[in-house]
Design an enzyme around this catalytic site. Sequence first.
Site, PDB file in Angstrom:
ATOM      1  N   LYS A 120      26.474  44.972  42.331  1.00 13.77           N
ATOM      2  CA  LYS A 120      27.585  45.369  43.231  1.00 13.77           C
ATOM      3  C   LYS A 120      26.855  44.614  44.531  1.00 13.77           C
ATOM      4  O   LYS A 120      27.624  43.780  45.500  1.00 13.77           O
ATOM      5  CB  LYS A 120      28.206  46.684  43.598  1.00 13.77           C
ATOM      6  CG  LYS A 120      28.930  47.131  42.381  1.00 13.77           C
ATOM      7  CD  LYS A 120      29.125  48.584  42.869  1.00 13.77           C
ATOM      8  CE  LYS A 120      29.943  49.292  41.546  1.00 13.77           C
ATOM      9  NZ  LYS A 120      29.104  49.281  40.213  1.00 13.77           N
ATOM     10  N   GLU A 144      33.080  40.565  37.031  1.00 15.57           N
ATOM     11  CA  GLU A 144      34.172  41.504  36.641  1.00 15.57           C
ATOM     12  C   GLU A 144      33.539  42.943  36.804  1.00 15.57           C
ATOM     13  O   GLU A 144      33.849  43.899  37.149  1.00 15.57           O
ATOM     14  CB  GLU A 144      34.755  41.223  35.292  1.00 15.57           C
ATOM     15  CG  GLU A 144      35.809  42.263  34.964  1.00 15.57           C
ATOM     16  CD  GLU A 144      37.017  42.187  35.926  1.00 15.57           C
ATOM     17  OE1 GLU A 144      37.051  42.937  36.693  1.00 15.57           O
ATOM     18  OE2 GLU A 144      37.787  41.422  35.452  1.00 15.57           O
ATOM     19  N   VAL A 147      32.963  45.577  39.660  1.00 15.59           N
ATOM     20  CA  VAL A 147      34.082  46.782  40.116  1.00 15.59           C
ATOM     21  C   VAL A 147      34.165  47.697  39.177  1.00 15.59           C
ATOM     22  O   VAL A 147      33.722  48.688  39.137  1.00 15.59           O
ATOM     23  CB  VAL A 147      35.282  45.893  40.447  1.00 15.59           C
ATOM     24  CG1 VAL A 147      36.292  46.800  40.736  1.00 15.59           C
ATOM     25  CG2 VAL A 147      34.982  44.750  41.288  1.00 15.59           C
ATOM     26  N   LYS A 219      33.347  48.670  45.915  1.00 11.61           N
ATOM     27  CA  LYS A 219      34.370  48.221  44.869  1.00 11.61           C
ATOM     28  C   LYS A 219      35.707  47.480  45.583  1.00 11.61           C
ATOM     29  O   LYS A 219      36.171  46.437  44.998  1.00 11.61           O
ATOM     30  CB  LYS A 219      34.595  48.904  43.879  1.00 11.61           C
ATOM     31  CG  LYS A 219      33.273  49.420  42.832  1.00 11.61           C
ATOM     32  CD  LYS A 219      33.698  50.567  42.022  1.00 11.61           C
ATOM     33  CE  LYS A 219      32.463  50.855  41.061  1.00 11.61           C
ATOM     34  NZ  LYS A 219      32.736  52.212  40.337  1.00 11.61           N
ATOM     35  N   GLY A 311      29.101  52.795  32.834  1.00  9.05           N
ATOM     36  CA  GLY A 311      28.658  52.809  31.462  1.00  9.05           C
ATOM     37  C   GLY A 311      27.874  51.596  30.899  1.00  9.05           C
ATOM     38  O   GLY A 311      28.372  50.530  31.269  1.00  9.05           O
TER      39      GLY A 311
END
Lengths: 338, 338
Positions: A120, A144, A147, A219, A311
Amino acid sequence: MVSLILVGFGGVGRALVEIMQNDADYLRSNFGFVPVVKAICERQGSLIDDNGLNLSNLLDLGDIASSPYWQAGLTTLEIIQEIKADILVECSWASNDGEPAFTVLKTAMQKKMHIVSSNKPPFYLKYGELKQIAQEKGVMMRIESTVLSAVPALAAETTLAGAHISSIRGILNGTCNYILTRMTQSKLPFKEALKEAQDLGYAEADPTMDINGKDAAGKIVILSNALLGWNKTIHDIKVQGIEDVTAEDIERAKREHKYIKHVCQAKDGKLSAGIELVPMDSSLAIMGSLNLVEFETKHAGPYTFIGRGAGGFEAASGVLSDIIHISTQLYDSKKENL
Amino acid sequence: MVSLILVGFGGVGRALVEIMQNDADYLRSNFGFVPVVKAICERQGSLIDDNGLNLSNLLDLGDIASSPYWQAGLTTLEIIQEIKADILVECSWASNDGEPAFTVLKTAMQKKMHIVSSNKPPFYLKYGELKQIAQEKGVMMRIESTVLSAVPALAAETTLAGAHISSIRGILNGTCNYILTRMTQSKLPFKEALKEAQDLGYAEADPTMDINGKDAAGKIVILSNALLGWNKTIHDIKVQGIEDVTAEDIERAKREHKYIKHVCQAKDGKLSAGIELVPMDSSLAIMGSLNLVEFETKHAGPYTFIGRGAGGFEAASGVLSDIIHISTQLYDSKKENL
C-alpha cells in the site's frame, strides 16, 4: 510463458508461488498462463535462475537461503539491472515513506517491466508519480491487492466503465469491522474484542494501523486515484479510528435502529475515513470480518462487492489475477479468451 | 476510434446511444474511446452511414425510420455483408430458438467482427457453438449484460482468475426477489405482489419467464459456461419457479429463522434453479429487487456482487463496458491505462 521477478517471500509471496504451482494446469488451460520465476528477492539476498526456479523445490525449503540458487547480499535493485523479465511482482514491505518498495517499483518500470504490487504505502503516498512513469514507459501497473486483496475493486475501472463510477464508499478494514461486530452483537468491550481479533489472526500483533483507521484510509486514497482519476495522498484525508467507540455509543445507536461502522468515502472531490451511524438495513451493515466496497454509478445505481479483504492467500489471489491480466495482454494468441 | 454496427434500437439500444453521446468526454479521456456507429438495424430496415451516424440527431428522432439515412427493408444480415465494422453490438430480440439473434451473431463473427450481446437465448441455447466460432475466427465475444446487466459477473473470468472460481450461486431474477420480499416483509399474497412488481416496472406485462424461473435459469447456464468452462444449455437444468409459494410457506420458514428465496446454483457439475430456505443471516438474504451473485473460490473464500440486474440503462451500461473492453484491446496505444 511470462517471466517474473518476485520481490518478497513472506506470507503473500509464498502463497503466490504455492498457488502457481498447485494450479498450474488450471492456469495453463484457462489463461495460457505459464510463469517462469527468474528471481525471488529478499532483504538478505536473492534466489536467481535465468531458466526459471523450480517452484515445487522452493516450497519444500523451510528457508530459501538454503537453496543452491541463493546469492547472499544480492539486492533487488541489482536483480532489476541484471535480469530481463516481463513483470516485477512486489509483495514485500514498505515503511512510512514507501521505501524500499517505491524505488524498486520505479526502477523496474524505468527498465520497461510491467509491475504488480500488493504494497500500500507507495500508492497512498505517490500514486501520481508511479502512474506517470507507467504511462511514459508504456508499462502496465496493476495493484488490486493494495486495496481489498482479491476483491476486484480496482478492476472496476474497466468492469464498470460503462456505468461510470461517480463515488465510492466502503467498509475497508476487516479488523475494525470484526471488533465493531463483536461489540455490537455480543456487547464485548473494545479491548476484549481486539484481543479476540488478534487471537483469530485478523489483527496484527501491532494493530495500530488497523484500529486508528490509517489502513482503511490508505485504501480509499488508492481507490479514488485509480477509479475517479484523483491525485490524492494519505495526507489529504482526515482519519478517525475506532479506539474511542464505547459500549454506550453502540447501544445508543441500536436504539435508533443503527449500527456503528468504520466507513471510508470518496465523493464530490472529498475523502473521509471514520465512524458513521448506518441504518440497520443499509448495504453497509455487513457483519464479521468481511470487507465491502460500493460504487455509486451515473447510469445504473450502486454496485456492491463483498469478500475477504486480507490474508496471505487472499492477497496472493489478487496479485495473481493482476499477473494473469498482464500476461493475457502480452500474448495476442490468447486474446480470444478474454 | 472504434466502429460499431448496432442491432436493435429498443430500450437497451437507445440507452446505449444516449450514454455514448452524453458521456462522450468521459469515455474519450478515460478510455480513449470514440465510437463511430456505422449502422443501426431494426426489423423493418436500417439506418446506415459509413462515416458514422450523428448520435445527437438520432436521439431527437421519435422514430428512426424518419431519418434521411433510413433504408426500409435493408436487413441486419445485408448490413453485415456490406459494412466493415470492428464490433457488432446486438441488443435486439430472440425467440425460443435463439433466432434471429443467433444467426446474426454467428454471421458477424464469420466476417471477423467482435461481438457484444445482451440477448440471453443464443447463449443459454448454443454457447458452445458461438464460443467455438469466436475462437476459430480469433474474435472477442463479450456478453456481460446477458446475465445481470452491468453487474460484472462474467468479468470475474479474469478479475477472479487468481482466486479460482469453484462454484456459483445467486439471486438472479429481480422480479422474483421483489415478489418474495413483499410476501415476506408485508405479507402480501403472491398475486398482489406480482401486480405491484408490474406497476413498478420490475416485471414484464407477460411475467411468465420471470416467475417460472426460466429467466434466472438461463443466467446460471451462461455463468457456468463462461466461468466454469461447462457446456450446458437451458435443457440441462430442472427449473422451479415461485408461482406456488404461499403465505403459509413463508411464515413457516420465518419461524425457522429462514427466508424463502429463488436461488440458482452451479456446483459439482450440476445446475439448479428453484426455491430454497436460506438462513436470515445468509449472504443470499438480500431484499427488494436487487440481484446477487456469489462465487466460491478455491483460494480466497466467497465473493459477492450485488446490483440492479435489469433495466434499459443498466443493460446498456454492461454492453458499453464490454465495448470499451474490446476497444482497449484493439488499440495498443491505450494499453498503459488498462
